[in-house]
Write a protein that holds these residues in place. Structure first.
Motif, PDB file in Angstrom:
ATOM      1  N   ARG A 188       0.829  -1.205   0.000  1.00 43.28           N
ATOM      2  CA  ARG A 188       0.000   0.000   0.000  1.00 43.28           C
ATOM      3  C   ARG A 188       0.865   1.257   0.000  1.00 43.28           C
ATOM      4  N   PHE A 189       2.114   1.096   0.388  1.00 44.76           N
ATOM      5  CA  PHE A 189       2.943   2.278   0.625  1.00 44.76           C
ATOM      6  C   PHE A 189       4.040   2.464  -0.404  1.00 44.76           C
ATOM      7  N   ASN A 190       4.289   3.745  -0.686  1.00 49.32           N
ATOM      8  CA  ASN A 190       5.370   4.109  -1.584  1.00 49.32           C
ATOM      9  C   ASN A 190       6.257   5.117  -0.866  1.00 49.32           C
ATOM     10  N   PHE A 191       7.529   4.791  -0.741  1.00 53.74           N
ATOM     11  CA  PHE A 191       8.460   5.684  -0.038  1.00 53.74           C
ATOM     12  C   PHE A 191       9.357   6.437  -1.016  1.00 53.74           C
ATOM     13  N   LYS A 192       8.775   6.754  -2.164  1.00 52.24           N
ATOM     14  CA  LYS A 192       9.525   7.449  -3.207  1.00 52.24           C
ATOM     15  C   LYS A 192       9.490   8.955  -2.951  1.00 52.24           C
ATOM     16  N   THR A 193      10.557   9.497  -2.351  1.00 53.15           N
ATOM     17  CA  THR A 193      10.593  10.927  -2.054  1.00 53.15           C
ATOM     18  C   THR A 193      11.371  11.709  -3.097  1.00 53.15           C
ATOM     19  N   ASP A 244       5.005  14.383  -0.858  1.00 53.36           N
ATOM     20  CA  ASP A 244       4.142  14.557   0.316  1.00 53.36           C
ATOM     21  C   ASP A 244       3.559  13.225   0.784  1.00 53.36           C
ATOM     22  N   ILE A 245       3.208  12.392  -0.177  1.00 49.59           N
ATOM     23  CA  ILE A 245       2.668  11.070   0.178  1.00 49.59           C
ATOM     24  C   ILE A 245       3.722  10.270   0.928  1.00 49.59           C
ATOM     25  N   ALA A 246       4.937  10.275   0.395  1.00 51.06           N
ATOM     26  CA  ALA A 246       6.011   9.506   1.031  1.00 51.06           C
ATOM     27  C   ALA A 246       6.329  10.054   2.420  1.00 51.06           C
TER      28      ALA A 246
END
Ligand SMILES: [Zn+2]
Length: 269
Positions: free
Chosen positions: A40-45, A56-58
């Motif tokens: 569910r998560f994306n840590f693409k900053t 912002d999502i990351a």
């Protein structure tokens, strides 16, 4: 999902976020760490100058992860990855929220408490490293180019030179990554590896493709350096085989997201 836990790792399936942790590192109360396994998560900053909506999502994802691990999000630093062999010693975190290194680095080392070292991946190897004698941690990204450049060895040498770490004391945990079963390459990549590494059992040819065991190459390099075999802890998880549960570049192709690893020394009061 049971298979995401094994003799070396525990799997925490949280309603907020799921991650694995190494049993060996959990023995040290001064240490907090995790590798996310949650599609569910994306840590693409992205990098400092490419901030977009994903940023912002990351950042929100990192806040969530830190909250769940009981870490202070404000002391986070992520290396701006470049498939280099460069490793940075972190003495302080500049930004009061989320620091991204100005230059390209693929490894971070610190002996300071309350600094969260962060790396991302989607098939590449991540090493979480701890010298419990000198209280030094590292978080290192090593894709196949990093392995070719021996970034893991350069990290340990840097820990030795800067912090007096003895190789035999250092614990190295290998997070989920692409494994030999799925690391299929053409002759050009095989040739690059063959020039550097001539160990037994690291290559397998099938048709006109080669399969390379980059995990074994890194393990053998570490043993040669003097790391103890029992201190090399492997998650034994292939991100492509387990791509249903873990972000994988080779499996997810253009829509791939990034997993993250985090490690921090904390002061216990
Ligand atoms: Zn696989």
């Amino acid at each position: 999902m049971e298979f995401l836990a094994n003799e070396n790792i525990v799997y925490t399936k949280d309603k907020d976020i799921s991650y694995i942790q190494f049993k060996k590192l959990l023995e040290y109360p001064e240490l907090i760490h995790a590798f996310t396994v949650d599609k569910r998560f994306n840590f693409k900053t992205a990098s400092n100058n490419e901030k977009d909506k994903n940023y912002d999502i990351a950042i929100n994802n990192y806040k969530l992860l830190c909250r769940n691990l009981n870490l202070n999000f404000n002391n986070s630093i992520r290396s701006d990855l470049g498939h280099t062999d460069k490793v940075k010693i972190v003495d302080e975190v500049k930004a009061e929220n989320f620091d991204i290194t100005e230059d390209k680095y693929d490894g971070l080392i610190t002996n300071k408490s309350n600094i969260n070292l962060i790396t991302t991946s989607a098939d590449c190897i991540i090493f979480l490293i701890y010298d419990s004698i000198n209280k030094v941690i590292a978080n290192v990204h090593s894709g196949w180019r990093g392995t070719l450049q021996r970034i893991i060895i350069k990290t340990l040498i840097k820990m030795h030179n800067k912090f007096n770490s003895n190789y035999e004391d250092i614990i190295i945990c290998i997070c989920p990554s692409i494994r030999k079963c799925h690391f299929e390459v053409d002759y050009d990549v095989f040739e690059m590896f063959y020039k550097e590494f001539k160990y037994d059992n690291i290559y397998e040819k099938k048709g006109n493709k080669w399969y390379i065991d980059t995990i074994l190459i890194n393990k053998l390099m570490l043993l040669e350096l003097g790391v103890k075999e029992e201190n090399i802890i492997d998650s034994n998880i292939c991100t492509v085989c387990s791509g249903k549960y873990i972000n994988s570049y080779r499996k997810d192709k253009d829509n791939f997201k990034l997993n993250t690893s985090i490690i921090s020394l904390v002061e216990r009061r």
